[in-house]
Design an enzyme around this catalytic site. Structure first.
Site, short mmCIF file in Angstrom:
data_model
loop_
_atom_site.label_atom_id
_atom_site.label_comp_id
_atom_site.label_asym_id
_atom_site.label_seq_id
_atom_site.Cartn_x
_atom_site.Cartn_y
_atom_site.Cartn_z
N LYS A 59 15.31 0.13 1.30
CA LYS A 59 14.73 1.17 0.44
C LYS A 59 15.80 1.97 -0.28
O LYS A 59 15.57 2.49 -1.37
CB LYS A 59 13.84 2.10 1.26
N LYS B 278 8.54 -9.43 1.15
CA LYS B 278 7.22 -9.18 1.73
C LYS B 278 6.32 -8.52 0.68
O LYS B 278 6.81 -7.77 -0.17
CB LYS B 278 7.31 -8.34 3.00
N LYS C 85 2.53 -2.60 -0.88
CA LYS C 85 1.56 -1.89 -1.73
C LYS C 85 2.24 -1.03 -2.80
O LYS C 85 1.64 -0.70 -3.80
CB LYS C 85 0.59 -1.05 -0.88
N1 AQP Z 1 3.39 -7.88 3.76
C1 AQP Z 1 2.85 -7.49 4.90
N2 AQP Z 1 2.31 -8.40 5.74
C2 AQP Z 1 1.74 -8.01 6.91
N3 AQP Z 1 1.67 -6.73 7.30
C3 AQP Z 1 2.20 -5.79 6.50
N4 AQP Z 1 2.29 -4.46 6.59
C4 AQP Z 1 2.91 -3.98 5.49
N5 AQP Z 1 3.23 -4.97 4.67
C5 AQP Z 1 2.80 -6.12 5.26
C6 AQP Z 1 1.76 -3.67 7.70
O1 AQP Z 1 0.79 -2.78 7.18
C7 AQP Z 1 0.82 -1.55 7.92
C8 AQP Z 1 0.95 -0.40 6.95
O2 AQP Z 1 2.28 -0.39 6.46
P1 AQP Z 1 2.85 0.40 5.25
O3 AQP Z 1 1.96 1.48 4.84
O4 AQP Z 1 4.27 0.77 5.53
O5 AQP Z 1 2.77 -0.78 4.19
P2 AQP Z 1 3.56 -1.22 2.90
O6 AQP Z 1 2.59 -1.96 2.06
O7 AQP Z 1 4.81 -1.91 3.27
O8 AQP Z 1 3.82 0.17 2.25
P3 AQP Z 1 4.86 0.57 1.16
O9 AQP Z 1 4.65 1.99 0.86
O10 AQP Z 1 4.79 -0.38 0.05
O11 AQP Z 1 6.17 0.44 1.96
P4 AQP Z 1 7.43 -0.41 1.67
O12 AQP Z 1 7.99 0.22 0.46
O13 AQP Z 1 8.21 -0.20 2.94
O14 AQP Z 1 7.01 -1.82 1.50
C9 AQP Z 1 2.01 -1.67 8.87
O15 AQP Z 1 1.55 -2.03 10.15
C10 AQP Z 1 2.83 -2.76 8.28
O16 AQP Z 1 3.61 -3.43 9.26
#
Ligand code: AQP
Length: 331
Positions: free
Chosen positions: A112, A194, A197
């Site tokens: 990040k 990965k 969102k």
């Molecule tokens: N790609 C994924 N595949 C499976 N599980 C996932 N999680 C997140 N991405 C994947 C799981 O979802 C839960 C919520 O996590 P989060 O709010 O941190 O999700 P995100 O989409 O990764 O959010 P952001 O804001 O976009 O974060 P960054 O920038 O870090 O990617 C968690 O249980 C997570 O493991």
């Protein structure tokens, strides 16, 4: 007494299919067996700059989506992290039991920091400590998360064990609960990354639960594959196809072996269409329920207040024990 489960989701955008498969779908399955506590971790989301009006709306929307995606607010303690100030208080205390060397090793921080080079703030650095506080406050035994949160969970366990070794058994030491399949759904266009969102570079990388069916189908049809024409689960050599098979298998509750059999002899176009249809089928009832919930502000407020109060009560018990353990004066 039922075992406690805790997990959270950042309000950095709206739920996408990776969050659903890797986390929320499994949370919904656990609501009868465990005492489940789930929150919209809005303080975590602040580690990335947010536009206030959209941020507020995203958090409410996320809350409604969690219910729409299957979390019953009468069975789960569902609230906003910011409703319970004990999260921030415990995070401060735990900061004093976490080493900078440990935080330096966190891959999410490194990743990040690169993505948000203009805003490498202290919150981004201490994010895993706030996450440890979230979990430890509720004496959670299990933390159902996707693969990306594994390292943070290990740090949480280390901090809890360190604290317990000094002060006695104050915290339950939690375990990660990572699904065998679907714990890391990859971006559709960039299979090294990965799905996330908060993806901003290419919206075709992510399928949001609230995407209209035609957008979902379009995104699936554009998903990156390979040129050998074989539908086979092989993450090392066929990451795009394997990702599509994983999404399909998880949504249909079948194994990737069964998927391979189902698609044997078919072309990539057929697989992409089937994945798109499976996603559309999954999200249709979620969207319908979401539309009803989001227009009922009074109901959402009522749930937030009721569940937030319940969470605050449980959190206060742990925080009191922690304060007593370290010798903080209470009056
Ligand atoms: N790609 C994924 N595949 C499976 N599980 C996932 N999680 C997140 N991405 C994947 C799981 O979802 C839960 C919520 O996590 P989060 O709010 O941190 O999700 P995100 O989409 O990764 O959010 P952001 O804001 O976009 O974060 P960054 O920038 O870090 O990617 C968690 O249980 C997570 O493991």
């Amino acid at each position: 007494m039922k075992k406690v489960i805790f997990s959270g989701v950042q309000s950095t955008g709206t739920l996408m299919i990776g969050n659903y498969i890797g986390a929320v779908k499994n949370w919904a399955r656990m609501q009868d067996e465990y005492d489940c506590i789930y929150c919209v971790v809005d303080y975590h989301a602040l580690t990335v700059r947010q536009e206030p009006a959209a941020f507020k709306e995203n958090a409410r929307s996320m809350f409604a989506l969690l219910i729409a995606a299957g979390l019953d607010p009468d069975k789960n303690t569902l609230y906003f992290q910011s409703q319970v100030s004990a999260h921030a208080e415990l995070a401060w205390i735990l900061n004093c039991f976490t080493y900078a060397g440990e935080l330096n090793r966190m891959t999410q921080y490194k990743e990040k920091s690169q993505r948000h080079a203009d805003n490498i703030n202290a919150g981004l650095y201490t994010y895993p400590v706030l996450m440890a506080a979230d979990i430890l406050l509720y004496q959670a035994s299990l933390v159902p998360v996707g693969e990306d949160q594994k390292q943070h969970l290990e740090l949480c366990r280390d901090v809890a064990l360190r604290f317990n070794n000094i002060y006695g058994n104050v915290f339950t030491v939690p375990e990660a609960h990572i699904p065998q399949m679907g714990a890391r759904i990859m971006s559709l266009q960039d299979t090294d990354k990965k799905m996330s969102k908060s993806e901003t570079e290419n919206p075709n990388n992510v399928i949001f639960l609230l995407d209209p069916p035609e957008t979902i189908m379009k995104k699936c049809k554009r998903a990156v594959t390979d040129s050998d024409g074989l539908i086979k689960f092989d993450t090392a050599n066929k990451p795009g196809i394997s990702n599509l098979l994983t999404i399909y298998a998880c949504l249909k509750d079948i194994s990737t072996d069964e998927c391979e059999k189902q698609f044997a002899g078919m072309g990539y176009g057929a697989l992409k269409t089937a994945v798109g249809e499976a996603v559309c089928e999954t999200v249709a009832p979620i969207k319908k329920k979401y539309d009803m919930l989001i227009s009922d502000a009074a109901y959402l407020d009522e749930i937030c207040i009721k569940n937030g109060n319940r969470a605050a009560k449980a959190a206060a018990e742990t925080l009191d024990r922690v304060k007593a353990a370290v010798g903080i004066n209470t009056f």
